[in-house]
Design a protein around this motif. Sequence first.
Motif, PDB file in Angstrom:
ATOM      1  N   ASP A   1     -33.341   6.372  89.358  1.00 22.10           N
ATOM      2  CA  ASP A   1     -32.820   5.094  88.917  1.00 22.10           C
ATOM      3  C   ASP A   1     -31.423   4.887  89.418  1.00 22.10           C
ATOM      4  OD1 ASP A   1     -32.181   2.600  87.685  1.00 22.10           O
ATOM      5  OD2 ASP A   1     -32.541   3.054  85.681  1.00 22.10           O
ATOM      6  N   ARG A   2     -31.137   4.401  90.535  1.00 23.29           N
ATOM      7  CA  ARG A   2     -29.819   4.241  91.180  1.00 23.29           C
ATOM      8  C   ARG A   2     -29.369   3.063  91.189  1.00 23.29           C
ATOM      9  NH1 ARG A   2     -32.314   7.940  95.293  1.00 23.29           N
ATOM     10  NH2 ARG A   2     -31.150  10.001  95.083  1.00 23.29           N
ATOM     11  N   PRO A   3     -28.123   2.877  91.111  1.00 17.87           N
ATOM     12  CA  PRO A   3     -27.432   1.534  90.954  1.00 17.87           C
ATOM     13  C   PRO A   3     -27.643   0.711  92.147  1.00 17.87           C
ATOM     14  CG  PRO A   3     -25.966   2.907  90.416  1.00 17.87           C
ATOM     15  CD  PRO A   3     -26.953   3.966  91.081  1.00 17.87           C
ATOM     16  N   LEU A   4     -28.286  -0.807  91.877  1.00 14.31           N
ATOM     17  CA  LEU A   4     -28.424  -1.583  93.230  1.00 14.31           C
ATOM     18  C   LEU A   4     -29.953  -1.437  93.670  1.00 14.31           C
ATOM     19  CD1 LEU A   4     -24.865  -1.938  94.471  1.00 14.31           C
ATOM     20  CD2 LEU A   4     -25.797  -3.234  92.733  1.00 14.31           C
TER      21      LEU A   4
ATOM     22  N   ASN B   1     -20.617   9.373  86.883  1.00 13.54           N
ATOM     23  CA  ASN B   1     -21.090   9.751  85.579  1.00 13.54           C
ATOM     24  C   ASN B   1     -22.324   8.943  84.965  1.00 13.54           C
ATOM     25  OD1 ASN B   1     -19.101  11.646  85.395  1.00 13.54           O
ATOM     26  ND2 ASN B   1     -17.594  10.537  84.821  1.00 13.54           N
ATOM     27  N   THR B   2     -23.358   8.832  85.964  1.00 15.79           N
ATOM     28  CA  THR B   2     -24.503   8.364  85.526  1.00 15.79           C
ATOM     29  C   THR B   2     -25.883   9.400  86.006  1.00 15.79           C
ATOM     30  OG1 THR B   2     -24.952   7.022  87.688  1.00 15.79           O
ATOM     31  CG2 THR B   2     -23.959   6.032  85.657  1.00 15.79           C
ATOM     32  N   ILE B   3     -26.848   9.428  85.087  1.00 18.88           N
ATOM     33  CA  ILE B   3     -28.120  10.089  85.364  1.00 18.88           C
ATOM     34  C   ILE B   3     -28.921   9.111  86.178  1.00 18.88           C
ATOM     35  CG2 ILE B   3     -29.955  11.433  84.634  1.00 18.88           C
ATOM     36  CD1 ILE B   3     -27.260  12.825  83.756  1.00 18.88           C
ATOM     37  N   GLU B   4     -28.920   9.623  87.549  1.00 21.05           N
ATOM     38  CA  GLU B   4     -29.776   8.687  88.496  1.00 21.05           C
ATOM     39  C   GLU B   4     -30.960   9.288  88.829  1.00 21.05           C
ATOM     40  OE1 GLU B   4     -27.352   8.900  92.368  1.00 21.05           O
ATOM     41  OE2 GLU B   4     -28.340  10.655  92.841  1.00 21.05           O
ATOM     42  N   ARG B   5     -31.281  10.764  88.396  1.00 25.09           N
ATOM     43  CA  ARG B   5     -32.800  11.350  88.651  1.00 25.09           C
ATOM     44  C   ARG B   5     -33.014  12.187  87.538  1.00 25.09           C
ATOM     45  NH1 ARG B   5     -32.509  13.144  94.086  1.00 25.09           N
ATOM     46  NH2 ARG B   5     -32.031  14.954  93.193  1.00 25.09           N
ATOM     47  N   ILE B   6     -34.309  12.163  87.459  1.00 23.76           N
ATOM     48  CA  ILE B   6     -34.756  13.397  86.312  1.00 23.76           C
ATOM     49  C   ILE B   6     -36.136  13.889  87.058  1.00 23.76           C
ATOM     50  CG2 ILE B   6     -35.988  13.751  84.155  1.00 23.76           C
ATOM     51  CD1 ILE B   6     -34.654  11.080  82.863  1.00 23.76           C
ATOM     52  N   ARG B   7     -36.198  14.944  87.022  1.00 18.71           N
ATOM     53  CA  ARG B   7     -37.160  15.749  87.967  1.00 18.71           C
ATOM     54  C   ARG B   7     -37.633  17.029  87.013  1.00 18.71           C
ATOM     55  NH1 ARG B   7     -35.408  17.910  93.511  1.00 18.71           N
ATOM     56  NH2 ARG B   7     -35.418  15.575  94.039  1.00 18.71           N
TER      57      ARG B   7
ATOM     58  N   GLU C   1     -22.613   4.238 105.126  1.00 21.84           N
ATOM     59  CA  GLU C   1     -22.694   5.165 104.177  1.00 21.84           C
ATOM     60  C   GLU C   1     -21.462   6.023 104.194  1.00 21.84           C
ATOM     61  OE1 GLU C   1     -25.407   7.369 101.706  1.00 21.84           O
ATOM     62  OE2 GLU C   1     -25.671   5.550 102.765  1.00 21.84           O
ATOM     63  N   TYR C   2     -21.207   6.449 102.739  1.00 25.58           N
ATOM     64  CA  TYR C   2     -19.973   7.504 102.393  1.00 25.58           C
ATOM     65  C   TYR C   2     -20.638   8.500 101.740  1.00 25.58           C
ATOM     66  CZ  TYR C   2     -20.849   5.345  98.036  1.00 25.58           C
ATOM     67  OH  TYR C   2     -21.508   5.117  96.764  1.00 25.58           O
ATOM     68  N   ALA C   3     -19.867   9.730 101.726  1.00 23.30           N
ATOM     69  CA  ALA C   3     -20.114  10.940 101.167  1.00 23.30           C
ATOM     70  C   ALA C   3     -20.570  10.923  99.510  1.00 23.30           C
ATOM     71  CB  ALA C   3     -19.167  11.828 101.400  1.00 23.30           C
ATOM     72  N   SER C   4     -21.548  11.310  99.098  1.00 21.61           N
ATOM     73  CA  SER C   4     -21.905  11.176  97.621  1.00 21.61           C
ATOM     74  C   SER C   4     -21.800  12.571  97.135  1.00 21.61           C
ATOM     75  CB  SER C   4     -23.267  10.627  97.604  1.00 21.61           C
ATOM     76  OG  SER C   4     -24.381  11.544  98.021  1.00 21.61           O
ATOM     77  N   LEU C   5     -21.244  12.494  95.887  1.00 23.13           N
ATOM     78  CA  LEU C   5     -20.973  13.606  95.091  1.00 23.13           C
ATOM     79  C   LEU C   5     -21.870  13.630  93.772  1.00 23.13           C
ATOM     80  CD1 LEU C   5     -17.020  13.608  94.969  1.00 23.13           C
ATOM     81  CD2 LEU C   5     -18.535  14.816  96.707  1.00 23.13           C
ATOM     82  N   CYS C   6     -22.481  14.656  93.418  1.00 25.58           N
ATOM     83  CA  CYS C   6     -23.238  14.753  92.167  1.00 25.58           C
ATOM     84  C   CYS C   6     -23.226  16.089  91.695  1.00 25.58           C
ATOM     85  CB  CYS C   6     -24.669  14.351  92.660  1.00 25.58           C
ATOM     86  SG  CYS C   6     -25.620  15.406  93.530  1.00 25.58           S
ATOM     87  N   LEU C   7     -23.611  16.254  90.413  1.00 23.39           N
ATOM     88  CA  LEU C   7     -23.818  17.411  89.791  1.00 23.39           C
ATOM     89  C   LEU C   7     -25.285  17.522  89.435  1.00 23.39           C
ATOM     90  CD1 LEU C   7     -20.914  17.463  87.092  1.00 23.39           C
ATOM     91  CD2 LEU C   7     -21.304  18.775  89.280  1.00 23.39           C
TER      92      LEU C   7
ATOM     93  N   LEU D   1     -31.769  17.425  85.946  1.00 31.09           N
ATOM     94  CA  LEU D   1     -30.967  16.122  85.781  1.00 31.09           C
ATOM     95  C   LEU D   1     -29.932  15.992  86.942  1.00 31.09           C
ATOM     96  CD1 LEU D   1     -30.315  15.974  81.855  1.00 31.09           C
ATOM     97  CD2 LEU D   1     -32.486  15.124  83.236  1.00 31.09           C
ATOM     98  N   THR D   2     -30.064  14.891  87.784  1.00 34.03           N
ATOM     99  CA  THR D   2     -28.879  14.735  88.725  1.00 34.03           C
ATOM    100  C   THR D   2     -27.981  13.499  88.211  1.00 34.03           C
ATOM    101  OG1 THR D   2     -30.535  15.292  90.560  1.00 34.03           O
ATOM    102  CG2 THR D   2     -28.681  13.811  91.115  1.00 34.03           C
ATOM    103  N   GLN D   3     -26.872  14.163  87.947  1.00 37.25           N
ATOM    104  CA  GLN D   3     -25.752  13.250  87.539  1.00 37.25           C
ATOM    105  C   GLN D   3     -24.798  12.784  88.571  1.00 37.25           C
ATOM    106  OE1 GLN D   3     -23.065  15.455  84.954  1.00 37.25           O
ATOM    107  NE2 GLN D   3     -21.456  13.679  84.767  1.00 37.25           N
TER     108      GLN D   3
END
Length: 226
Positions: free
Chosen positions: A206-209, A175-181, A136-142, A165-167
């Motif tokens: 909707d996360r990659p992989l 720069n992908t939208i991985e979650r909508i809540r 696991e590595y540190a993830s960054l998001c907006l 929205l989680t970017q």
Amino acid sequence: MEFPLKTICTALIGGMMLLPLATRAQSDDFQTWSSIEIKKKIDKKLSFSLEEELRLCNNSTTFSKNSVSLSGTYALHKKLRLGAGYQYSYANDFDDGYVRGHRLLLNVTLRHKTESDIVVSLRERFQTDWSSAPYEYASLCLRHKLQVAYSNKSKAWSPYASVELTQALNNPVQNTIERIRAFAGCEYDITDALGASVAFGYQHTDRPLKKPKDAYLLSIGFSYSL
């Protein structure tokens, strides 16, 4: 121009109800989120909160996550607030078993209250997470959150609706939208110090992989102000 509470809340709640139709449901779930929060207001500008939350998934039958969060908020202006926080969590990763996680966050919130007691707020959050999971590595998001609420000091209740929205910035695609809540709920002051809240929501992840997931959420919380 002032917009009535009914019009704004109907638009947001309607958008939340239509959100599942705009996504491809791959894995539906019903989750329950419950929390207890202690709040302390130092003065008119500075406040702190300590919150513990428990989340259940798989139609609310399986432990998903338990977390403890400490955060602070400072009001630079009646329309501008800054915040920071730390969260420690113990979660069921399903792939790697139970993992311990850490989160640091910074918030900037713009807030406007109309003459008809409608509060519109836009919160922008920078967040980093890391855990004990293998590789696991540190993830960054907006995280971008828009909320509309009705707030009147003479009323014990305060209904609200929100969309977030989680970017993802590096998880692993940039720069992908991985979650909508989205949530629609109500807060209620039981006493001057004790409050309760209940909300219903929808979440699309909707996360990659990974396989896309859709979940319907029931959130129940209690708070106590010192």
